[in-house]
Design a protein around this motif. Sequence first.
Motif, PDB file in Angstrom:
ATOM      1  N   SER A 112      42.479  23.505  -8.569  1.00  0.00           N
ATOM      2  CA  SER A 112      42.593  22.006  -8.078  1.00  0.00           C
ATOM      3  C   SER A 112      41.848  22.005  -6.647  1.00  0.00           C
ATOM      4  N   PHE A 113      40.880  21.197  -6.806  1.00  0.00           N
ATOM      5  CA  PHE A 113      40.038  21.110  -5.360  1.00  0.00           C
ATOM      6  C   PHE A 113      39.827  19.523  -5.246  1.00  0.00           C
ATOM      7  N   ARG A 114      39.949  19.172  -4.026  1.00  0.00           N
ATOM      8  CA  ARG A 114      39.371  17.645  -3.745  1.00  0.00           C
ATOM      9  C   ARG A 114      37.957  17.747  -3.741  1.00  0.00           C
ATOM     10  N   THR A 115      37.560  16.467  -3.807  1.00  0.00           N
ATOM     11  CA  THR A 115      36.027  16.187  -3.976  1.00  0.00           C
ATOM     12  C   THR A 115      35.363  16.438  -2.497  1.00  0.00           C
ATOM     13  N   PRO A 116      34.284  17.553  -2.492  1.00  0.00           N
ATOM     14  CA  PRO A 116      33.862  18.131  -1.343  1.00  0.00           C
ATOM     15  C   PRO A 116      33.255  16.954  -0.482  1.00  0.00           C
ATOM     16  N   PRO A 117      33.336  16.982   0.896  1.00  0.00           N
ATOM     17  CA  PRO A 117      32.870  15.739   1.795  1.00  0.00           C
ATOM     18  C   PRO A 117      31.479  15.486   1.363  1.00  0.00           C
ATOM     19  N   GLU A 118      30.693  16.501   1.353  1.00  0.00           N
ATOM     20  CA  GLU A 118      29.128  16.436   1.352  1.00  0.00           C
ATOM     21  C   GLU A 118      28.674  15.656  -0.089  1.00  0.00           C
ATOM     22  N   SER A 136      38.975   7.416   2.413  1.00  0.00           N
ATOM     23  CA  SER A 136      39.578   6.347   1.649  1.00  0.00           C
ATOM     24  C   SER A 136      40.148   7.035   0.620  1.00  0.00           C
ATOM     25  N   MET A 137      39.800   8.271  -0.082  1.00  0.00           N
ATOM     26  CA  MET A 137      40.541   8.935  -0.916  1.00  0.00           C
ATOM     27  C   MET A 137      41.416   9.784  -0.994  1.00  0.00           C
ATOM     28  N   SER A 138      41.647  10.154   0.608  1.00  0.00           N
ATOM     29  CA  SER A 138      42.495  11.311   0.989  1.00  0.00           C
ATOM     30  C   SER A 138      43.959  10.893   0.341  1.00  0.00           C
ATOM     31  N   SER A 139      44.196   9.757   0.476  1.00  0.00           N
ATOM     32  CA  SER A 139      45.739   9.276   0.111  1.00  0.00           C
ATOM     33  C   SER A 139      45.927   9.250  -1.441  1.00  0.00           C
ATOM     34  N   TRP A 140      44.897   9.009  -2.030  1.00  0.00           N
ATOM     35  CA  TRP A 140      44.975   9.105  -3.385  1.00  0.00           C
ATOM     36  C   TRP A 140      45.226  10.605  -3.995  1.00  0.00           C
ATOM     37  N   PHE A 141      44.256  11.400  -3.372  1.00  0.00           N
ATOM     38  CA  PHE A 141      44.587  12.594  -3.610  1.00  0.00           C
ATOM     39  C   PHE A 141      45.859  13.504  -3.342  1.00  0.00           C
ATOM     40  N   ALA A 142      46.294  12.925  -2.337  1.00  0.00           N
ATOM     41  CA  ALA A 142      47.685  13.382  -1.716  1.00  0.00           C
ATOM     42  C   ALA A 142      48.727  12.892  -2.909  1.00  0.00           C
ATOM     43  N   VAL A 143      48.758  11.530  -3.181  1.00  0.00           N
ATOM     44  CA  VAL A 143      49.696  11.232  -4.266  1.00  0.00           C
ATOM     45  C   VAL A 143      49.712  12.024  -5.532  1.00  0.00           C
ATOM     46  N   MET A 144      48.337  12.248  -5.881  1.00  0.00           N
ATOM     47  CA  MET A 144      48.528  13.047  -7.262  1.00  0.00           C
ATOM     48  C   MET A 144      48.623  14.678  -7.278  1.00  0.00           C
ATOM     49  N   GLU A 145      48.410  15.013  -5.907  1.00  0.00           N
ATOM     50  CA  GLU A 145      48.955  16.498  -5.667  1.00  0.00           C
ATOM     51  C   GLU A 145      50.468  16.415  -5.525  1.00  0.00           C
ATOM     52  N   HIS A 146      50.769  15.512  -5.005  1.00  0.00           N
ATOM     53  CA  HIS A 146      52.431  15.446  -5.170  1.00  0.00           C
ATOM     54  C   HIS A 146      52.983  15.489  -6.475  1.00  0.00           C
ATOM     55  N   ASP A 495      36.901   8.599 -16.332  1.00  0.00           N
ATOM     56  CA  ASP A 495      37.006  10.120 -16.556  1.00  0.00           C
ATOM     57  C   ASP A 495      35.882  10.581 -15.690  1.00  0.00           C
ATOM     58  N   GLY A 496      35.576  12.012 -15.965  1.00  0.00           N
ATOM     59  CA  GLY A 496      34.578  12.543 -15.197  1.00  0.00           C
ATOM     60  C   GLY A 496      33.133  12.040 -15.389  1.00  0.00           C
ATOM     61  N   LEU A 503      29.929  18.151  -8.965  1.00  0.00           N
ATOM     62  CA  LEU A 503      30.679  18.248  -7.821  1.00  0.00           C
ATOM     63  C   LEU A 503      30.580  19.688  -6.966  1.00  0.00           C
ATOM     64  N   GLY A 504      30.382  20.658  -7.773  1.00  0.00           N
ATOM     65  CA  GLY A 504      30.283  21.937  -6.983  1.00  0.00           C
ATOM     66  C   GLY A 504      31.793  22.529  -6.704  1.00  0.00           C
ATOM     67  N   ALA A 505      32.765  21.797  -7.560  1.00  0.00           N
ATOM     68  CA  ALA A 505      34.097  22.320  -7.371  1.00  0.00           C
ATOM     69  C   ALA A 505      34.852  21.959  -8.788  1.00  0.00           C
ATOM     70  N   ASN A 506      35.675  22.765  -9.199  1.00  0.00           N
ATOM     71  CA  ASN A 506      36.651  22.176 -10.650  1.00  0.00           C
ATOM     72  C   ASN A 506      36.986  20.808 -10.421  1.00  0.00           C
ATOM     73  N   PRO A 507      36.823  19.782 -11.416  1.00  0.00           N
ATOM     74  CA  PRO A 507      36.774  18.590 -11.355  1.00  0.00           C
ATOM     75  C   PRO A 507      38.177  18.024 -11.637  1.00  0.00           C
ATOM     76  N   GLN A 508      39.058  18.530 -12.052  1.00  0.00           N
ATOM     77  CA  GLN A 508      40.276  17.925 -12.505  1.00  0.00           C
ATOM     78  C   GLN A 508      40.935  17.120 -11.367  1.00  0.00           C
ATOM     79  N   LEU A 509      40.903  17.541 -10.124  1.00  0.00           N
ATOM     80  CA  LEU A 509      41.755  17.010  -9.041  1.00  0.00           C
ATOM     81  C   LEU A 509      40.807  15.668  -8.408  1.00  0.00           C
ATOM     82  N   SER A 510      39.598  15.895  -8.830  1.00  0.00           N
ATOM     83  CA  SER A 510      38.550  14.701  -8.191  1.00  0.00           C
ATOM     84  C   SER A 510      38.838  13.548  -9.401  1.00  0.00           C
ATOM     85  N   ILE A 511      39.071  13.886 -10.721  1.00  0.00           N
ATOM     86  CA  ILE A 511      39.412  12.742 -11.534  1.00  0.00           C
ATOM     87  C   ILE A 511      40.793  12.236 -11.592  1.00  0.00           C
ATOM     88  N   TYR A 512      41.715  13.065 -11.015  1.00  0.00           N
ATOM     89  CA  TYR A 512      43.210  12.379 -10.951  1.00  0.00           C
ATOM     90  C   TYR A 512      42.969  11.549  -9.579  1.00  0.00           C
TER      91      TYR A 512
END
Length: 535
Positions: A112-118, A136-146, A495-496, A503-512
Motif C-alpha cells: 500500500s503506497f500513496r500516489t507519489p507527489p511527482e 487535496s488527496m491526503s485526507s482521502w488517503f487517510a480515510v481509506m488507510e484507516h 478504477d485505475g 504511478l511507479g507504485a503499487n496502485p491499490q491505495l491510489s485507487i482507494y
Amino acid sequence: MQDPIKAGLAAGWKHIDASLLARDLSVEADVVIVGSGAGGGVTADILSDAGLHVVLVEEGPLRSSSDFRMREAAAYPELYQESASRKTADKAINILQGRCVGGSTTVNWTSSFRTPPEVFDYWQRQFGLRQLSVESMSSWFAVMEHKLRVRAWDTPPNANNKVLAAGAEKLGIPIGAIKRNVKGCWNLGYCGMGCPTNAKQSMLLTTIPAALQRGASLITRLRAERLRFAGSRVTALDGVALQADGLHPSGRRVHLRARHFVIAGGAIGSPALLLRSGVPDPQRLLGKRTFLHPVLISSALMPERVDAYAGAPQSIYTDHFLHQAPIDGPLGFKLETPPLHPVLYATTLQGFGETHVKLMREFTNVNVLLALLRDGFHPESRGGQVRLGSDGLPVLDYPLGDVIWEAARRALLAMAEIQFAAGARWVTPVHETAPGYSSWAEARTGIAELPLKPLLCRVVSAHVMGGCGMADTPQRGVVDHRGRHFWLGNLSVHDGSVFPTSLGANPQLSIYGLVARNASLLAAELSGRPLPAIL
C-alpha cells in the motif's frame, strides 16, 4: 474460524449467482456498478451508505476464506483472469489480474503506497488536473488507510525480503518498509491465493460486506456486455450470464436499469466494455495510453534457505532508482521482492529440460527481486492500447520499445548487484539466453551484452492503469477529475483505468483514495445529502 461471507449470506445478503438462473432477469437500481475490485467495492460502500440502492455486477465467482486452501492449482483458475495466464497480444508480457468478488484486492500482496507527489505534479502540468494534489488527496488517503487498516508492517521481514534489505544497505541504497492493509495477519505468505484467515482487508472483507449489509445486491458470474444509451444518457446495461465454469455463456441474459452507471472493471475490462458499447469517443482516446508497470525479474541462489513462500510477501522496497533522472527522462524503477510458490516460479522461470530442473531443485534457496518500470512519462513511452478481439473480449497491445529495454538493462544490473552484495552465490536474470553468473563482475559484463527483445527477456506485470484517462478537457481525456464521462452525463469510471500514466507504485491505495473522493461527490449528487466534511 467463522467465514464472514457465508455468515452474511445465511443472514440474508442479496446475492445472485447468474450461472444458476433458469430464466432471463430484469433488475432496477439507483446505481449499477460493474466490477467489485478496489474501485467498485469502495463505490458500493459509499453509495449504499448514502441510502442509494446499489447493484454490483461481477464477472467472476464469489469465493471466501472457506475456499482459500493455499493451493495454486485451485486458486489461479478460480480467482484470476485467464487462470493467471493473461498475456498481451504478442504474448510478451504476462499479466496477473483478479477475477472474483473483490477483484485483484482479493489476491494481491497487500502493498500500500500513496500516489507519489511527482506523479500528481505531472498530471497537473500535462493533463490540467489541478484539483488533484498531495494536499487535496491526503485526507482521502487517510480515510481509506484507516478503514482498510493500512499500517506499517512491524514484523521483521522474511528471508526473501532481507536479501533486498541487506544488499541495498551494503551498497548504501536507502530502503523503506512497505505498509500493508492487514488486520491480525498470520504471516503465512499465501496472499496471492486469497487470505484463508480473513486478515487481508480486501474489498471482499470490508466494503462489499458493508454494502450488502445495507441492502445492496451482488450478481456474480455475469459479464457486462453492453451499455445502452440515448442522447447523453445511459439507459441500461445488458449482461450475459456465464456457466459455472465462468467462461461460456449460459444463454440467460440480465437487463439492468439505473439512474447512474459506474464502470469499475479494471484498466482492461473498463475500456473494453465502453468500446463494445460504442460510447461517444470523438477523439479516439478510449483504450489508448493503457499503462503497465513492466516488471523485470532477477533470480538468485543464496547460500542458506530462503523459503520465499513463507512470511509477508512484500515488506521491503527501494525507490532509489526512481529518482536518478527527471520523471520524463529515462524510465525509473521501483524494486520489491515477490513471494515464490512452485507453480508461479516454474512458469516464470526461463529455460527448459535439465536447466529448468536444476534451478527448480534449489527452490528453497531462491530469492527473487522485481523491478517495476514507471511507464508513461517519457515522450516515447506511450504504453499500450486495449482493443476488442473477434469475440468482443479485450486484447492489450503493448509494444516494448527502446525506452523500455534501456531501463530493463539498468534494472537487471541493479538487481544483480544488490543480490551479490547480499551474498548470492549465483544470479540469473530471467532471460532465455542468460547463462547465470557467479560474481558481480561476471554479471555486469554478461547483462551488458544480453540481447533484450520481446519473448527473450521475460516481462510480467500485475498493475494495469489507463485507457480511460482523466484530463481537464474531452480533447485529451475520456473522463474528468471526478471520473465522470465527458459525453454521457450519468456514466462514471471508478478504477485505475482513469490514471493518465502509471504511478511507479503499487496502485491499490491510489485507487482507494481517488475513488473514495469521486464516489463521495457522486453520492452527494444522487442522494441530495451534503458532501462529507472532508471536502
